[in-house]
Scaffold this motif. Sequence first.
Motif, PDB file in Angstrom:
ATOM      1  N   VAL A 306    -115.675  -5.905 -13.621  1.00  0.00           N
ATOM      2  CA  VAL A 306    -115.186  -5.148 -12.473  1.00  0.00           C
ATOM      3  C   VAL A 306    -113.941  -4.402 -12.902  1.00  0.00           C
ATOM      4  CG1 VAL A 306    -114.348  -5.291 -10.097  1.00  0.00           C
ATOM      5  CG2 VAL A 306    -116.090  -6.887 -10.894  1.00  0.00           C
ATOM      6  N   ALA A 307    -113.842  -3.131 -12.536  1.00  0.00           N
ATOM      7  CA  ALA A 307    -112.691  -2.321 -12.915  1.00  0.00           C
ATOM      8  C   ALA A 307    -112.367  -1.343 -11.793  1.00  0.00           C
ATOM      9  CB  ALA A 307    -112.965  -1.566 -14.212  1.00  0.00           C
ATOM     10  N   THR A 308    -111.133  -0.836 -11.802  1.00  0.00           N
ATOM     11  CA  THR A 308    -110.660   0.095 -10.786  1.00  0.00           C
ATOM     12  C   THR A 308    -110.364   1.452 -11.419  1.00  0.00           C
ATOM     13  OG1 THR A 308    -109.646  -1.710  -9.545  1.00  0.00           O
ATOM     14  CG2 THR A 308    -108.897   0.508  -9.022  1.00  0.00           C
ATOM     15  N   ARG A 309    -110.877   2.501 -10.811  1.00  0.00           N
ATOM     16  CA  ARG A 309    -110.603   3.860 -11.277  1.00  0.00           C
ATOM     17  C   ARG A 309    -109.121   4.156 -11.105  1.00  0.00           C
ATOM     18  NH1 ARG A 309    -109.068   8.968 -10.920  1.00  0.00           N
ATOM     19  NH2 ARG A 309    -110.624  10.591 -10.499  1.00  0.00           N
ATOM     20  N   ASP A 310    -108.479   4.560 -12.186  1.00  0.00           N
ATOM     21  CA  ASP A 310    -107.052   4.868 -12.162  1.00  0.00           C
ATOM     22  C   ASP A 310    -106.782   5.953 -11.123  1.00  0.00           C
ATOM     23  OD1 ASP A 310    -104.396   5.302 -12.696  1.00  0.00           O
ATOM     24  OD2 ASP A 310    -104.636   5.247 -14.870  1.00  0.00           O
ATOM     25  N   VAL A 311    -105.638   5.897 -10.487  1.00  0.00           N
ATOM     26  CA  VAL A 311    -105.288   6.903  -9.485  1.00  0.00           C
ATOM     27  C   VAL A 311    -105.022   8.252 -10.128  1.00  0.00           C
ATOM     28  CG1 VAL A 311    -104.383   5.235  -7.851  1.00  0.00           C
ATOM     29  CG2 VAL A 311    -102.871   6.182  -9.579  1.00  0.00           C
ATOM     30  N   ALA A 312    -104.716   8.270 -11.442  1.00  0.00           N
ATOM     31  CA  ALA A 312    -104.551   9.526 -12.158  1.00  0.00           C
ATOM     32  C   ALA A 312    -105.919  10.026 -12.611  1.00  0.00           C
ATOM     33  CB  ALA A 312    -103.623   9.327 -13.347  1.00  0.00           C
ATOM     34  N   GLU A 313    -105.971  11.257 -13.072  1.00  0.00           N
ATOM     35  CA  GLU A 313    -107.232  11.788 -13.584  1.00  0.00           C
ATOM     36  C   GLU A 313    -107.672  10.985 -14.802  1.00  0.00           C
ATOM     37  OE1 GLU A 313    -109.391  14.209 -12.533  1.00  0.00           O
ATOM     38  OE2 GLU A 313    -108.193  13.935 -10.736  1.00  0.00           O
ATOM     39  N   PRO A 314    -108.981  10.738 -14.972  1.00  0.00           N
ATOM     40  CA  PRO A 314    -109.452   9.979 -16.117  1.00  0.00           C
ATOM     41  C   PRO A 314    -109.058  10.647 -17.425  1.00  0.00           C
ATOM     42  CG  PRO A 314    -111.194  10.266 -14.504  1.00  0.00           C
ATOM     43  CD  PRO A 314    -110.054  11.139 -14.081  1.00  0.00           C
ATOM     44  N   GLY A 315    -108.738   9.826 -18.428  1.00  0.00           N
ATOM     45  CA  GLY A 315    -108.381  10.369 -19.720  1.00  0.00           C
ATOM     46  C   GLY A 315    -107.996   9.244 -20.648  1.00  0.00           C
ATOM     47  N   PRO A 316    -107.798   9.522 -21.933  1.00  0.00           N
ATOM     48  CA  PRO A 316    -107.433   8.475 -22.881  1.00  0.00           C
ATOM     49  C   PRO A 316    -106.126   7.815 -22.488  1.00  0.00           C
ATOM     50  CG  PRO A 316    -108.088  10.510 -24.000  1.00  0.00           C
ATOM     51  CD  PRO A 316    -107.943  10.850 -22.562  1.00  0.00           C
ATOM     52  N   LYS A 317    -106.043   6.539 -22.686  1.00  0.00           N
ATOM     53  CA  LYS A 317    -104.830   5.800 -22.348  1.00  0.00           C
ATOM     54  C   LYS A 317    -104.727   4.575 -23.239  1.00  0.00           C
ATOM     55  CE  LYS A 317    -105.030   3.827 -18.310  1.00  0.00           C
ATOM     56  NZ  LYS A 317    -105.285   3.606 -16.885  1.00  0.00           N
ATOM     57  N   ALA A 318    -103.550   3.990 -23.276  1.00  0.00           N
ATOM     58  CA  ALA A 318    -103.365   2.774 -24.053  1.00  0.00           C
ATOM     59  C   ALA A 318    -104.190   1.655 -23.483  1.00  0.00           C
ATOM     60  CB  ALA A 318    -101.880   2.399 -24.077  1.00  0.00           C
ATOM     61  N   ARG A 319    -104.674   0.806 -24.327  1.00  0.00           N
ATOM     62  CA  ARG A 319    -105.560  -0.273 -23.895  1.00  0.00           C
ATOM     63  C   ARG A 319    -104.755  -1.470 -23.411  1.00  0.00           C
ATOM     64  NH1 ARG A 319    -107.443  -4.986 -26.074  1.00  0.00           N
ATOM     65  NH2 ARG A 319    -109.529  -5.652 -25.469  1.00  0.00           N
ATOM     66  N   PRO A 320    -104.838  -1.825 -22.097  1.00  0.00           N
ATOM     67  CA  PRO A 320    -104.177  -3.036 -21.626  1.00  0.00           C
ATOM     68  C   PRO A 320    -105.016  -4.258 -21.977  1.00  0.00           C
ATOM     69  CG  PRO A 320    -105.345  -1.987 -19.820  1.00  0.00           C
ATOM     70  CD  PRO A 320    -105.523  -1.081 -21.029  1.00  0.00           C
ATOM     71  N   GLY A 321    -104.428  -5.417 -21.776  1.00  0.00           N
ATOM     72  CA  GLY A 321    -105.163  -6.636 -22.036  1.00  0.00           C
ATOM     73  C   GLY A 321    -106.299  -6.826 -21.072  1.00  0.00           C
ATOM     74  N   LEU A 322    -107.380  -7.374 -21.524  1.00  0.00           N
ATOM     75  CA  LEU A 322    -108.543  -7.657 -20.698  1.00  0.00           C
ATOM     76  C   LEU A 322    -108.427  -9.047 -20.116  1.00  0.00           C
ATOM     77  CD1 LEU A 322    -111.468  -6.890 -19.792  1.00  0.00           C
ATOM     78  CD2 LEU A 322    -112.260  -8.036 -21.858  1.00  0.00           C
ATOM     79  N   ARG A 323    -108.589  -9.146 -18.794  1.00  0.00           N
ATOM     80  CA  ARG A 323    -108.533 -10.461 -18.149  1.00  0.00           C
ATOM     81  C   ARG A 323    -109.942 -10.994 -17.999  1.00  0.00           C
ATOM     82  NH1 ARG A 323    -105.511 -10.165 -12.710  1.00  0.00           N
ATOM     83  NH2 ARG A 323    -106.471  -8.119 -12.553  1.00  0.00           N
TER      84      ARG A 323
END
Length: 325
Positions: A306-323
């Motif tokens: 399950v994931a949430t669409r970022d409020v910013a426009e989609p694009g490359p970003k740093a990878r956070p930790g996976l829970r």
Amino acid sequence: MVAILEHMSALADPTRCRILLLLEKHELTVSDLCAVLQAPQSSVSRHLKTLADDDWVSSRRDGTSRFYSMPLDDLDSGASRLWPLIREQVAATAAAGQDGRRLQGVLARRRAKSQEFFATAAGNWDRLRTDLFGDTFYLWAVLGLIDSTLVVGDLGCGTGQLTETIAPYVRRVIAVDGSVDMLSAARARVGERSNVDVRQGDLEALPVERGELDAAMLSLVLHYSPDPARALAEVARVLKPGGRLLVVDMLPHEREEYQHQMGHVWLGFSERQMSRFLTGAGFDDIRMRVLPADPDARGPALFAAVATRDVAEPGPKARPGLRTR
């Protein structure tokens, strides 16, 4: 005043008033009332008939028992004005106080009987419940928690099983698949349901407007995509900022025959792969859980991400930790 007077004869007996004081808050059987009032069954039954004839009490049958209650919301205008006056006088009596204490004992015994059942049935409770109600009723029940205003995308819908399941609980379902034959089966499954829109299209080029969906589901479809990163970026495009994505798919496996027999491109996905795909597509708050295995199933283990669409426009970003959990 005439309406009040017509009810006075039914309440002329103090015992009947005590009965109503009890039934105002609790459903009780004749035997319950006998224990509380310390009166014989014949007497209690006679008083209940008098009260029922004047619409002061109602009853319902539950198996071999009959439960009596006071239908406060259905009393006529005369009874509704009369009862508060009677209640005030009766509640202050010593007899009513004794009734209240004995009632607590009756209710305690009722609870103890239930607790005794659960104490003896705990070890077999799951089997007993399954025998009585089946093993999927609770899954259908929790669907009622879904927000009924949602527009949901069943992306890679296949024959429409998920679409059929979720459609009664949401505002609209957009079902997309690339196979004409699959879409024909999906249309036949959902029938004339007015809140389902079936569309042909690929995961990498969805026939859905930007931000049209509140939530999206990819169930056992991502492993067919030659480019999962692109497919998930396209899902992010059609989701509203803050929209939710559910991905159900296989964990890594070695069944290469699936590629030849069913056209699978990917032999499952690891947690690291899903994290990289999802974060790169513009999703965050990623949670991944291995699903319980069905003992009768012959396929690889499954996961739900399950994931949430970022409020910013989609694009490359740093990878956070996976829970995971």
